[in-house]
Motif scaffolding. Sequence first.
Motif, short mmCIF file in Angstrom:
data_model
loop_
_atom_site.label_atom_id
_atom_site.label_comp_id
_atom_site.label_asym_id
_atom_site.label_seq_id
_atom_site.Cartn_x
_atom_site.Cartn_y
_atom_site.Cartn_z
N VAL A 121 0.83 -1.16 0.06
CA VAL A 121 -0.17 0.00 -0.02
C VAL A 121 0.69 1.31 -0.05
O VAL A 121 0.81 2.09 -0.66
N THR A 122 1.83 1.26 0.88
CA THR A 122 2.76 2.62 1.02
C THR A 122 3.65 2.39 -0.22
O THR A 122 4.23 3.61 -0.48
N GLY A 123 3.95 1.33 -0.59
CA GLY A 123 5.44 1.34 -1.55
C GLY A 123 4.73 1.73 -2.95
O GLY A 123 5.53 2.29 -3.60
N LEU A 124 3.32 1.65 -3.26
CA LEU A 124 2.93 2.11 -4.43
C LEU A 124 2.65 3.37 -4.49
O LEU A 124 2.32 4.06 -5.72
N ALA A 125 2.61 4.14 -3.43
CA ALA A 125 2.29 5.70 -3.35
C ALA A 125 3.57 6.67 -3.31
O ALA A 125 4.66 6.18 -3.17
N GLN A 126 3.03 7.79 -3.78
CA GLN A 126 4.02 8.88 -3.79
C GLN A 126 4.06 9.47 -2.42
O GLN A 126 5.12 9.93 -1.81
N VAL A 127 2.97 9.82 -1.86
CA VAL A 127 2.82 10.10 -0.47
C VAL A 127 1.87 9.24 0.33
O VAL A 127 1.23 8.22 -0.17
N VAL A 128 2.06 9.39 1.66
CA VAL A 128 1.26 8.51 2.70
C VAL A 128 0.46 9.41 3.40
O VAL A 128 1.20 10.31 4.19
N VAL A 129 -0.80 9.37 3.67
CA VAL A 129 -1.61 10.23 4.61
C VAL A 129 -2.11 9.39 5.68
O VAL A 129 -2.81 8.43 5.34
N VAL A 130 -1.99 9.91 6.69
CA VAL A 130 -2.31 9.03 7.99
C VAL A 130 -3.60 10.09 8.81
O VAL A 130 -3.48 11.07 9.17
N ALA A 131 -4.78 9.20 8.43
CA ALA A 131 -5.97 10.16 9.05
C ALA A 131 -6.02 9.90 10.58
O ALA A 131 -6.22 10.86 11.41
N GLU A 132 -5.74 8.66 11.40
CA GLU A 132 -5.78 8.51 12.56
C GLU A 132 -4.87 7.23 12.96
O GLU A 132 -5.17 6.15 12.45
N SER A 133 -4.13 7.25 13.90
CA SER A 133 -3.07 6.34 14.37
C SER A 133 -3.17 6.08 16.16
O SER A 133 -2.86 7.38 16.62
N ASP A 134 -3.08 5.10 16.33
CA ASP A 134 -2.37 4.82 17.98
C ASP A 134 -1.04 5.00 17.79
O ASP A 134 -0.33 5.08 16.84
N THR A 135 -0.38 4.58 19.04
CA THR A 135 1.08 4.41 19.01
C THR A 135 1.48 2.83 18.72
O THR A 135 2.71 2.71 18.96
N LYS A 136 0.41 2.05 18.29
CA LYS A 136 0.93 0.64 18.11
C LYS A 136 -0.26 0.16 17.06
O LYS A 136 -1.12 0.91 17.00
N GLY A 137 -0.09 -1.11 16.77
CA GLY A 137 -1.10 -1.64 15.84
C GLY A 137 -0.75 -1.51 14.28
O GLY A 137 0.50 -0.96 13.99
N GLY A 138 -1.51 -1.89 13.36
CA GLY A 138 -1.30 -1.94 12.00
C GLY A 138 -0.98 -0.40 11.21
O GLY A 138 -0.10 -0.54 10.58
N THR A 139 -1.71 0.42 11.58
CA THR A 139 -1.72 1.82 11.18
C THR A 139 -0.27 2.34 11.54
O THR A 139 0.51 2.89 10.73
N TRP A 140 0.06 2.24 12.83
CA TRP A 140 1.31 2.78 13.15
C TRP A 140 2.57 2.05 12.76
O TRP A 140 3.45 2.77 12.10
N ASP A 141 2.57 0.69 12.36
CA ASP A 141 3.60 0.12 11.86
C ASP A 141 3.32 0.35 10.40
O ASP A 141 4.63 0.52 9.84
N GLY A 142 2.33 0.54 9.66
CA GLY A 142 2.25 1.12 8.30
C GLY A 142 2.95 2.25 8.12
O GLY A 142 3.68 2.49 7.01
N ALA A 143 2.98 3.26 9.04
CA ALA A 143 3.22 4.56 8.90
C ALA A 143 4.77 4.68 9.11
O ALA A 143 5.56 5.33 8.39
N ILE A 144 5.24 3.73 10.05
CA ILE A 144 6.71 3.50 10.16
C ILE A 144 7.28 3.03 9.13
O ILE A 144 8.47 3.43 8.78
N GLY A 145 6.59 2.00 8.54
CA GLY A 145 7.06 1.32 7.23
C GLY A 145 7.25 2.35 6.22
O GLY A 145 8.29 2.23 5.42
N ALA A 146 6.35 3.17 6.18
CA ALA A 146 6.36 3.97 5.05
C ALA A 146 7.60 5.03 5.19
O ALA A 146 8.25 5.38 4.27
N LEU A 147 7.91 5.58 6.43
CA LEU A 147 9.10 6.38 6.56
C LEU A 147 10.11 5.39 6.39
O LEU A 147 11.29 6.14 5.54
#
Length: 331
Positions: A231-257
Motif C-alpha cells: 500500500v505505502t510502496g505504491l504511493a508517492q505520499v502516505v496520508v495518516v488519518a488516525e493512528s494509535d502508538t501501536k497496531g497496523g496503522t502505526w506499523d504502516g506509517a513507520i514502514g512508510a518512513l
Amino acid sequence: MNAREQACWLALVFESRLSIRTINDILVIWCKQLKRTLGDLFAADSREWRDSCHLKDDFIKKLERAKEKLVAQAFLVEQLQHAGISMMTVLDEHYPKSLKLALDRTHIPPILFYAGDVDILKYPTAAIIGSRNASETSLNFTKTISQYLASNNVNVISGYARGVDRAAYEGAIITQGYTTVVLPQGIRKLSQAQLRSLQPKIESEKVLLLSQFHPDAPWMVSRAMERNKVVTGLAQVVVVAESDTKGGTWDGAIGALKQKRLLFVRQSNDEDTLPGNKLLLARGGKSLCWPTTNVNDTFAPLFETIQSLHQYQRDAAPPPSQLPLMTIDQE
C-alpha cells in the motif's frame, strides 16, 4: 506469457515454499543472467538447479515438490482467466516501478494478481491509512481528502478494511476518480457481496483490485501487515488519518518512513485524541490541519507534492539491489 509459463510462476512462488528473497534471487540468475524462462527451469534437473542457481539441497527438494504441482497450477491459471483475474510478475514491464523503488529483493512480491485496468497505477498516487475504529472526524477528513485527490486524477490507494480504508475508497468513487484496493488476502477470497459492489467499478476502469497473495489465501494478521508495505510502496505520499502508538496503522506509517515515503499526518486541535498522529508529526510527518475552513488551501500543497514526486519517480534510476529486476525486459 503463455499459460504454461504462468503455471510455472505459480509453482515457484506459491508451491515451492521458498522465501521471497530466494525466489527473487532465482529470477535474477535464471531469467536475467541466463535469459531463460521458468518453463526452462522446471524442465531442468536438480544438478542444473544446483550449478546455475547455487541452491542448497533443501531448496532443491522444495523445487522438486513444486514441480509436481504444475498440473494443478495450470488448472488454476484457467480458473483465473475465466474469472477475469490477471497476473503480473516482477519481471514484467508494467510492474509498478514505485514498488521496486520502495522494496528490496527480500520483500518485493514476485507476483501481483489484479482485476481492472492496471494503467491506473501510472497516475500520481497517494495512500490513505488509518484506524479501523476511527472517529467520525477522521472519517470525514478521509472522505474529503480522498474526494479532493481523486477529482484531481490522483490514484487513491487503500486496504479496503473498515474505517479509514473504506472511507478512502468511498471518497474516491464518489468523484468517479481512480482508486486501487490492495487486499490482505487472496483475490478470490472476497465475498460475493463485495464482488457485486466492486465489479461495476472495475469494469468502468476506475477501480483496480490488487493482491500479492495466492488467490485462495485467507485473511491473516501477518498478511495484512505484509500488504501494508505494498500500500505505502505504491504511493508517492502516505496520508495518516488516525493512528494509535501501536497496531497496523502505526506499523504502516513507520514502514512508510523506512521506505522514504513522505508522510502527511492529520493534526487536530485536541492532540490527546490522536496520540499516534502526534508522535508521527514529531518523527517528521507533515501536518494537515483538520477541521479546516478552506479545503483547497489545506490540500493544494499536498497535491503539488504528489505531482512533483510522481515525476521524480518516473525519471529516477532503480537502486542497485533492484537493478537486475528492473532491467530484465529493457536490455
